[in-house]
Design a protein around this motif. Structure first.
Motif, PDB file in Angstrom:
ATOM      1  N   THR A  24       0.825  -1.217   0.000  1.00 50.88           N
ATOM      2  CA  THR A  24       0.000   0.000   0.000  1.00 50.88           C
ATOM      3  C   THR A  24       0.853   1.258   0.000  1.00 50.88           C
ATOM      4  OG1 THR A  24      -1.717  -1.212   1.198  1.00 50.88           O
ATOM      5  CG2 THR A  24      -1.872   1.188   1.177  1.00 50.88           C
ATOM      6  N   SER A  25       1.886   1.289   0.826  1.00 46.26           N
ATOM      7  CA  SER A  25       2.739   2.481   0.891  1.00 46.26           C
ATOM      8  C   SER A  25       3.492   2.702  -0.406  1.00 46.26           C
ATOM      9  CB  SER A  25       3.721   2.349   2.060  1.00 46.26           C
ATOM     10  OG  SER A  25       4.593   1.245   1.864  1.00 46.26           O
ATOM     11  N   PHE A  26       3.953   1.621  -1.046  1.00 42.00           N
ATOM     12  CA  PHE A  26       4.668   1.784  -2.317  1.00 42.00           C
ATOM     13  C   PHE A  26       3.741   2.327  -3.405  1.00 42.00           C
ATOM     14  CE2 PHE A  26       5.777  -0.194  -6.441  1.00 42.00           C
ATOM     15  CZ  PHE A  26       6.941   0.510  -6.682  1.00 42.00           C
ATOM     16  N   VAL A  27       2.517   1.757  -3.506  1.00 42.45           N
ATOM     17  CA  VAL A  27       1.571   2.226  -4.519  1.00 42.45           C
ATOM     18  C   VAL A  27       1.180   3.678  -4.262  1.00 42.45           C
ATOM     19  CG1 VAL A  27      -0.742   1.890  -5.461  1.00 42.45           C
ATOM     20  CG2 VAL A  27       0.710  -0.088  -4.990  1.00 42.45           C
ATOM     21  N   PHE A  28       0.965   4.026  -2.989  1.00 43.04           N
ATOM     22  CA  PHE A  28       0.566   5.395  -2.663  1.00 43.04           C
ATOM     23  C   PHE A  28       1.677   6.388  -2.972  1.00 43.04           C
ATOM     24  CE2 PHE A  28       0.751   8.845   0.468  1.00 43.04           C
ATOM     25  CZ  PHE A  28      -0.421   9.523   0.149  1.00 43.04           C
ATOM     26  N   ILE A  29       2.898   6.080  -2.589  1.00 48.55           N
ATOM     27  CA  ILE A  29       3.973   7.055  -2.775  1.00 48.55           C
ATOM     28  C   ILE A  29       4.319   7.192  -4.255  1.00 48.55           C
ATOM     29  CG2 ILE A  29       5.973   5.523  -2.544  1.00 48.55           C
ATOM     30  CD1 ILE A  29       5.477   9.021  -1.016  1.00 48.55           C
TER      31      ILE A  29
END
Length: 356
Positions: free
Chosen positions: A29-34
């Motif tokens: 989730t953090s990779f896709v969001f950033i």
């Protein structure tokens, strides 16, 4: 939906894998969001907030990722790993992993190469981290033996062979085949059997004396891997955005060229300094040898005053002979042979031609 929830309770909650599952969810989730955030900032979309720059200082999201990593890691130890705290701290740790590995290339190069070709290493690091976490979460080889069956030794042998095949595949330069082979055993075995890429360590070790095999690898690289590289580039552009096309007159290109020139000049300066030091050492050895030879061959003569020989009658006679244009006369020793004047062993003298 009920079947999915029952499977989650059976394979995740009851197996005590919920913290690791939440870590994987936070990672992805953090990779896709950033990545979505930085692409919006790059496109200069008005409705999306920009970079965090307090006081004009740009703070990379790697700094926030380090904060999540510290809170998640120390929180697990502080809570003694008891639920539900371990679940929340696992989620925070996964978010930190995604934010830090997204700037893995910056950490590796110590330069802001986020939108360059070198920045693609961050995507490789993130995908490798996600695959490794998923392998730990599954706990067994996919498409192989199931948990609970009495096939422990078979499972261990499959995992060992698959790990060896994945390592060989990575050494052959097939990064994606090796990484995906961690999850799919047959894929890594095929990559380990096939030819290596010409620029891989395996090719440098094994194909140096095998010209035919190296020629086959080069031909396959031109035909097959070029298409695979184009597909990989398209996929990376879709996930992380296309890198900047830096022209030759761009300041970034000048900085890279200046760094390379500085490294080359430093190497050349060091080589020149070593050569100069060797030359000076040889000259010093020659001077010391000349001084020692002069001291050894110097003989006391008659008429010397204070150790310094004065002009003797023989020397004056020889000078008068040279000025008069006659041949130089040499003294005759006790044995009847001509005694020539002594010459220094390290000094070359020029023979003066005398016209008669």
């Amino acid at each position: 939906m009920s079947t999915l929830l029952d499977s989650y309770r059976e394979h995740i909650v009851n197996a005590q894998k919920q913290p690791l599952f939440l870590l994987l969810i936070g990672f992805i989730t953090s990779f896709v969001f950033i990545r979505f955030s930085v692409r919006m900032i790059r496109a200069q979309v008005r409705w999306w907030p920009g970079n965090v720059t307090p006081g004009g200082l740009h703070i990379h999201h790697m700094v926030f990722g380090l904060g999540f990593l510290l809170v998640g890691g120390m929180g697990v130890f502080a809570a003694y790993g008891t639920p539900p705290w371990i679940d929340w701290f696992g989620l925070l740790f996964g978010i930190g992993c995604g934010l830090v590995l997204d700037e893995f290339a910056l950490i590796l190069h110590l330069d802001d190469v986020y939108w360059s070709e070198q920045g693609r290493k961050s995507v490789d690091a993130v995908i490798f981290g996600i695959l490794f976490t998923a392998l730990l979460l599954i706990g067994y080889v996919p498409f192989g033996p199931l948990p609970g069956e009495d096939t422990r030794w078979g499972l261990i042998s499959v995992i060992s062979v698959n790990a060896l095949a994945s390592v060989i595949t990575l050494l052959k330069g097939k990064v994606w085949t090796g990484l995906l082979g961690i999850m799919v055993p047959g894929l890594s075995w095929i990559g380990a059997i096939r030819l290596a890429r010409p620029s891989s360590p395996w090719a440098r070790w094994r194909y140096a004396t095998r010209s035919r095999r190296r020629a086959r690898a080069l031909r396959r690289e031109r035909l097959l891997h070029r298409r695979a590289d184009r597909a990989r580039t398209w996929l990376f552009d879709l996930i992380a955005g296309a890198p900047d096309k830096v022209p030759a007159n761009h300041p970034a290109a000048h900085r890279v060229a200046e760094r390379m020139a500085a490294r080359a000049s430093a190497h050349l300066d060091a080589h020149a300094a070593r050569a100069l030091a060797r030359r000076q050492a040889r000259l010093a050895d020659r001077r010391s040898a000349a001084v020692a030879g002069a001291a050894a061959h110097q003989q006391p003569v008659e008429g010397a005053v204070g150790g310094v020989p004065s002009r003797s009658a023989g020397a004056q006679q020889r000078r008068r002979t040279v000025r008069a244009g006659r041949n130089r006369a040499y003294g005759v020793g006790p044995s009847g042979a001509e005694r020539r004047p002594e010459r220094h062993p390290h000094v070359r003298t020029r023979t003066r031609r005398i016209r008669r």
